[in-house]
Design a protein around this motif. Structure first.
Motif, mmCIF file in Angstrom:
data_model
loop_
_atom_site.group_PDB
_atom_site.id
_atom_site.type_symbol
_atom_site.label_atom_id
_atom_site.label_comp_id
_atom_site.label_asym_id
_atom_site.label_seq_id
_atom_site.Cartn_x
_atom_site.Cartn_y
_atom_site.Cartn_z
ATOM 1 N N ALA A 49 0.835 -1.212 0.000
ATOM 2 C CA ALA A 49 0.000 0.000 0.000
ATOM 3 C C ALA A 49 0.865 1.256 0.000
ATOM 4 N N LEU A 50 1.909 1.285 0.828
ATOM 5 C CA LEU A 50 2.803 2.453 0.896
ATOM 6 C C LEU A 50 3.527 2.667 -0.432
ATOM 7 N N SER A 51 3.987 1.578 -1.045
ATOM 8 C CA SER A 51 4.687 1.679 -2.327
ATOM 9 C C SER A 51 3.776 2.231 -3.420
ATOM 10 N N TYR A 52 2.495 1.950 -3.290
ATOM 11 C CA TYR A 52 1.521 2.433 -4.282
ATOM 12 C C TYR A 52 1.099 3.877 -3.992
ATOM 13 N N LEU A 53 0.893 4.197 -2.706
ATOM 14 C CA LEU A 53 0.342 5.506 -2.327
ATOM 15 C C LEU A 53 1.357 6.648 -2.361
ATOM 16 N N ASP A 298 13.012 5.963 3.922
ATOM 17 C CA ASP A 298 11.946 6.305 2.966
ATOM 18 C C ASP A 298 10.615 5.675 3.355
ATOM 19 N N VAL A 299 10.659 4.391 3.755
ATOM 20 C CA VAL A 299 9.427 3.683 4.143
ATOM 21 C C VAL A 299 8.846 4.300 5.412
ATOM 22 N N LYS A 300 9.729 4.632 6.389
ATOM 23 C CA LYS A 300 9.261 5.258 7.632
ATOM 24 C C LYS A 300 8.583 6.598 7.361
ATOM 25 N N GLU A 301 9.202 7.397 6.489
ATOM 26 C CA GLU A 301 8.629 8.702 6.150
ATOM 27 C C GLU A 301 7.301 8.553 5.405
ATOM 28 N N ALA A 302 7.232 7.570 4.504
ATOM 29 C CA ALA A 302 5.983 7.311 3.771
ATOM 30 C C ALA A 302 4.869 6.897 4.725
ATOM 31 N N MET A 303 5.245 6.087 5.746
ATOM 32 C CA MET A 303 4.264 5.635 6.737
ATOM 33 C C MET A 303 3.735 6.821 7.552
ATOM 34 N N LYS A 304 4.663 7.695 7.976
ATOM 35 C CA LYS A 304 4.256 8.890 8.726
ATOM 36 C C LYS A 304 3.335 9.767 7.892
ATOM 37 N N LYS A 305 3.663 9.913 6.607
ATOM 38 C CA LYS A 305 2.875 10.751 5.701
ATOM 39 C C LYS A 305 1.457 10.201 5.544
#
Length: 315
Positions: A49-53, A298-305
């Motif tokens: 989901a994060l990779s897509y969003l 990058d994944v952590k920042e995407a999750m926070k976003k």
């Protein structure tokens, strides 16, 4: 193939013995399996989901990571539900068709993971050793082709090995000393000489297991050389962080797979095999999301976003 009576009806299939002689262990395993399976599904779904969003994650690395996450979800689903069913009570049976389907998918998806990890190593090599040409080398079409090769290799290998394994004469033996319909355990049940089939399995394993492993080692050899040439400590740390997560996953997965599939059936220890199978069907897929998120900014920042957007909507 022969039949036996189950609840007064004729039943053709197998009995998965698992750890049926250790009831308390089965109860513990049921809880651990259930928690691990839920965690695997949630963790890997989150990465996809994060990779897509997040547009920042629309890169080759996260394309392949999404493939790995989807693969891990399929891999665990091909084995864990049946294991949970057999662990929860006295019924240890699996139908012949169920066993055939499980064997095919466990073999296929395991093969896909071997090749996919090699593809991911090549991607890391291109990112670290050819940074200026990375986007040109790893263009979307090549990424799609490499992912397709991984999936087709695994399923092609299983298309050869699964029917050969199932067609072995077993002289009425139905008790599989395992909790999965896995190739080494099924070959071990045969009442004929299996040397030819084992030779075929070893030959295919060279292409599915050893060749990808050699590609991974060569890629990381070049990466290590490139990292050592970086003068700044910050640059070396960034390059190391880029590759360390993948290297941990490779070590966990390949360590167990090589032990399981690259040794003769007559030296195969059932108890060791069972615990190793537990490791690469449960532990590896469930810790993969953790490894990639904990060590990836990058994944952590995407999750926070994404979570931040969710909180804003609630307000």
């Amino acid at each position: 193939y022969g039949t036996w009576e189950k609840n007064g009806t004729s039943f053709t299939g197998f009995i998965l013995l698992g750890f049926s002689d250790r009831h308390q262990l089965e109860q513990i395993l049921f809880v651990v399996l259930l928690i691990s399976y839920v965690f695997t599904l949630l963790g890997n779904t989150a990465i996809i989901a994060l990779s897509y969003l997040d547009p920042r994650l629309h890169t080759p690395m996260y394309f392949f990571l999404s493939n790995l996450s989807f693969l891990d979800m399929c891999y665990t689903t091909s084995s864990i539900p049946q294991m949970l069913y057999n662990l929860r009570g006295a019924d240890k049976t699996i139908s012949y068709l169920g066993c055939a389907i499980q064997l095919y998918f466990v073999l296929a998806l395991g093969g896909v993971e071997c090749v996919l990890l090699a593809v991911m190593a090549y991607d890391r090599y291109a990112a670290v050793c050819k940074p200026l040409h990375y986007t040109v080398i790893m263009h979307p079409r090549l990424c799609g082709q490499l992912a397709s090769v991984a999936w087709l290799s695994g399923f092609g290998n299983s298309l050869i090995m699964a029917p050969q394994t199932l067609m072995l004469p077993r002289c009425g033996h139905r008790r599989v000393d395992h909790f999965l319909c896995e190739m080494p355990a099924l070959i071990g049940m045969a009442c004929v000489d299996t040397m030819t089939l084992e030779a075929l399995a070893f030959a295919l394993a060279i292409f599915i297991i050893l060749a990808p492993l050699i590609l991974i080692l060569v890629s990381y050899g070049y990466i290590a050389r490139a990292v050592l040439r970086i003068k700044s400590a910050a640059g070396r740390k960034k390059a190391f962080n880029t590759c360390s997560s993948h290297l941990i996953v490779v070590s966990l997965f390949y360590g167990t797979i090589i032990y399981m599939y690259l040794q003769p059936a007559n030296t195969y220890s059932q108890d060791q095999g069972k615990f190793l199978t537990l490791f690469y069907t449960i532990v590896t897929p469930s810790v993969n999301p953790l490894i990639y998120t904990l060590r990836n900014k990058d994944v952590k920042e995407a999750m926070k976003k994404v979570l931040g957007k969710g909180e804003a909507k609630v307000e």
